[in-house]
Motif scaffolding. Structure first.
Motif, PDB file in Angstrom:
ATOM      1  N   TRP A  93       0.843  -1.196   0.000  1.00  0.00           N
ATOM      2  CA  TRP A  93       0.000   0.000   0.000  1.00  0.00           C
ATOM      3  C   TRP A  93       0.874   1.240   0.000  1.00  0.00           C
ATOM      4  CZ3 TRP A  93      -5.426  -0.193   0.662  1.00  0.00           C
ATOM      5  CH2 TRP A  93      -5.934  -1.469   0.921  1.00  0.00           C
ATOM      6  N   ALA A  94       0.660   2.129  -0.951  1.00  0.00           N
ATOM      7  CA  ALA A  94       1.269   3.452  -0.866  1.00  0.00           C
ATOM      8  C   ALA A  94       0.585   4.183   0.281  1.00  0.00           C
ATOM      9  CB  ALA A  94       1.080   4.203  -2.179  1.00  0.00           C
ATOM     10  N   MET A  95       1.337   4.986   1.019  1.00  0.00           N
ATOM     11  CA  MET A  95       0.747   5.691   2.159  1.00  0.00           C
ATOM     12  C   MET A  95       1.293   7.102   2.272  1.00  0.00           C
ATOM     13  SD  MET A  95       3.246   6.258   4.613  1.00  0.00           S
ATOM     14  CE  MET A  95       2.373   6.450   6.113  1.00  0.00           C
ATOM     15  N   VAL A  96       0.454   7.951   2.838  1.00  0.00           N
ATOM     16  CA  VAL A  96       0.836   9.310   3.219  1.00  0.00           C
ATOM     17  C   VAL A  96       0.244   9.535   4.594  1.00  0.00           C
ATOM     18  CG1 VAL A  96       0.562  11.775   2.719  1.00  0.00           C
ATOM     19  CG2 VAL A  96       0.833  10.142   0.832  1.00  0.00           C
ATOM     20  N   ASP A  97       1.032  10.104   5.496  1.00  0.00           N
ATOM     21  CA  ASP A  97       0.477  10.448   6.796  1.00  0.00           C
ATOM     22  C   ASP A  97       0.920  11.838   7.211  1.00  0.00           C
ATOM     23  OD1 ASP A  97       3.121   9.872   7.489  1.00  0.00           O
ATOM     24  OD2 ASP A  97       2.619   8.455   9.057  1.00  0.00           O
ATOM     25  N   ARG A  98       0.054  12.456   8.003  1.00  0.00           N
ATOM     26  CA  ARG A  98       0.333  13.759   8.618  1.00  0.00           C
ATOM     27  C   ARG A  98      -0.009  13.606  10.088  1.00  0.00           C
ATOM     28  NH1 ARG A  98      -0.110  18.718   5.460  1.00  0.00           N
ATOM     29  NH2 ARG A  98       1.073  19.399   7.252  1.00  0.00           N
ATOM     30  N   ILE A  99       0.870  14.077  10.933  1.00  0.00           N
ATOM     31  CA  ILE A  99       0.621  14.000  12.369  1.00  0.00           C
ATOM     32  C   ILE A  99       0.965  15.369  12.960  1.00  0.00           C
ATOM     33  CG2 ILE A  99       1.089  12.767  14.518  1.00  0.00           C
ATOM     34  CD1 ILE A  99       2.201  10.457  12.746  1.00  0.00           C
ATOM     35  N   PHE A 100       0.093  15.853  13.832  1.00  0.00           N
ATOM     36  CA  PHE A 100       0.263  17.154  14.468  1.00  0.00           C
ATOM     37  C   PHE A 100       0.170  16.977  15.982  1.00  0.00           C
ATOM     38  CE2 PHE A 100      -1.960  17.529  10.459  1.00  0.00           C
ATOM     39  CZ  PHE A 100      -1.210  18.468   9.766  1.00  0.00           C
ATOM     40  N   TRP A 101       1.095  17.597  16.716  1.00  0.00           N
ATOM     41  CA  TRP A 101       1.059  17.601  18.175  1.00  0.00           C
ATOM     42  C   TRP A 101       0.985  19.043  18.655  1.00  0.00           C
ATOM     43  CZ3 TRP A 101       4.314  14.362  15.450  1.00  0.00           C
ATOM     44  CH2 TRP A 101       4.144  12.991  15.655  1.00  0.00           C
ATOM     45  N   ALA A 102       0.266  19.263  19.749  1.00  0.00           N
ATOM     46  CA  ALA A 102       0.079  20.622  20.266  1.00  0.00           C
ATOM     47  C   ALA A 102       1.326  21.153  20.969  1.00  0.00           C
ATOM     48  CB  ALA A 102      -1.116  20.671  21.215  1.00  0.00           C
ATOM     49  N   ASP A 103       2.067  20.276  21.644  1.00  0.00           N
ATOM     50  CA  ASP A 103       3.258  20.737  22.360  1.00  0.00           C
ATOM     51  C   ASP A 103       4.242  19.591  22.546  1.00  0.00           C
ATOM     52  OD1 ASP A 103       2.710  19.306  24.905  1.00  0.00           O
ATOM     53  OD2 ASP A 103       1.061  20.727  25.080  1.00  0.00           O
ATOM     54  N   ALA A 104       5.405  19.913  23.050  1.00  0.00           N
ATOM     55  CA  ALA A 104       6.491  18.935  23.183  1.00  0.00           C
ATOM     56  C   ALA A 104       6.180  17.833  24.177  1.00  0.00           C
ATOM     57  CB  ALA A 104       7.784  19.644  23.588  1.00  0.00           C
ATOM     58  N   SER A 105       5.251  18.059  25.097  1.00  0.00           N
ATOM     59  CA  SER A 105       4.940  17.018  26.078  1.00  0.00           C
ATOM     60  C   SER A 105       4.027  15.947  25.494  1.00  0.00           C
ATOM     61  CB  SER A 105       4.282  17.634  27.323  1.00  0.00           C
ATOM     62  OG  SER A 105       3.023  18.175  26.984  1.00  0.00           O
ATOM     63  N   ALA A 106       3.463  16.198  24.322  1.00  0.00           N
ATOM     64  CA  ALA A 106       2.562  15.231  23.688  1.00  0.00           C
ATOM     65  C   ALA A 106       3.383  14.192  22.930  1.00  0.00           C
ATOM     66  CB  ALA A 106       1.611  15.944  22.741  1.00  0.00           C
ATOM     67  N   GLY A 107       2.940  12.959  22.985  1.00  0.00           N
ATOM     68  CA  GLY A 107       3.593  11.885  22.235  1.00  0.00           C
ATOM     69  C   GLY A 107       4.982  11.587  22.738  1.00  0.00           C
ATOM     70  N   THR A 108       5.550  10.511  22.238  1.00  0.00           N
ATOM     71  CA  THR A 108       6.892  10.110  22.661  1.00  0.00           C
ATOM     72  C   THR A 108       7.967  10.512  21.659  1.00  0.00           C
ATOM     73  OG1 THR A 108       6.519   7.943  21.645  1.00  0.00           O
ATOM     74  CG2 THR A 108       6.057   8.142  24.005  1.00  0.00           C
ATOM     75  N   LEU A 109       7.566  11.136  20.550  1.00  0.00           N
ATOM     76  CA  LEU A 109       8.539  11.493  19.524  1.00  0.00           C
ATOM     77  C   LEU A 109       9.114  12.894  19.720  1.00  0.00           C
ATOM     78  CD1 LEU A 109       6.753  10.006  16.371  1.00  0.00           C
ATOM     79  CD2 LEU A 109       8.440   8.925  17.868  1.00  0.00           C
TER      80      LEU A 109
END
Length: 153
Positions: A93-109
């Motif tokens: 499957w070809a894929m495209v993703d977009r991910i947005f976080w509100a601030d640095a404390s969100a998510g582990t990345l």
């Protein structure tokens, strides 16, 4: 259309629907729904952040941690699905993703945003009349990131 061709097309359509549910569960952060799409011995592999495939349970924990506090949009398209037996198949499957976080404390990345494109390479297995994901490998061809927003005090 002969019966075997119609049956094959139906199986391919069921696999397409399975992958659509995968993308929807990730984007709605439905981790229980996502787990139900995998075989009990399924594996996931994200080569840019892992050295080897991990079991799906650990992979879902990784995804949920990475997306915590974020909003993701995943698109899968231009699928190539090959039936390898009546109960197994593989797909790209070809894929495209977009991910947005509100601030640095969100998510582990620790990012503010990510935009990626690449391919999923999946293996599927049919168990009691239901297609499930046996394994996948996500290979990104390109990823661009945005730094996490910083607050001014």
């Amino acid at each position: 259309m002969e019966s075997s061709a119609a049956s094959r097309l139906w199986e391919i359509e069921e696999i397409r629907r399975l992958k659509a549910r995968y993308f929807r569960c990730v984007d709605t952060q439905d981790w229980i729904g996502l787990a139900a799409l995998f075989t009990t011995d399924a594996t996931m592999f994200f080569p840019e952040s892992q050295d080897a495939p991990v079991n799906a349970r650990d992979g879902i924990a990784f995804i949920s941690g990475a997306l915590r506090g974020g909003v993701s949009i995943h698109h899968g398209h231009m699928e190539e699905i090959e039936m390898t037996s009546p109960t197994s198949a593989r797909g790209i499957w070809a894929m495209v993703d977009r991910i947005f976080w509100a601030d640095a404390s969100a998510g582990t990345l620790g990012l503010g945003g990510l935009r990626g494109s690449g391919h999923y390479r999946d293996e599927y297995r049919k168990i009691t009349d239901r297609w499930l994901i046996q394994s996948f490998r996500l290979s990104r061809l390109r990823a661009s990131t945005q730094p996490a927003p910083t607050s001014v005090i």
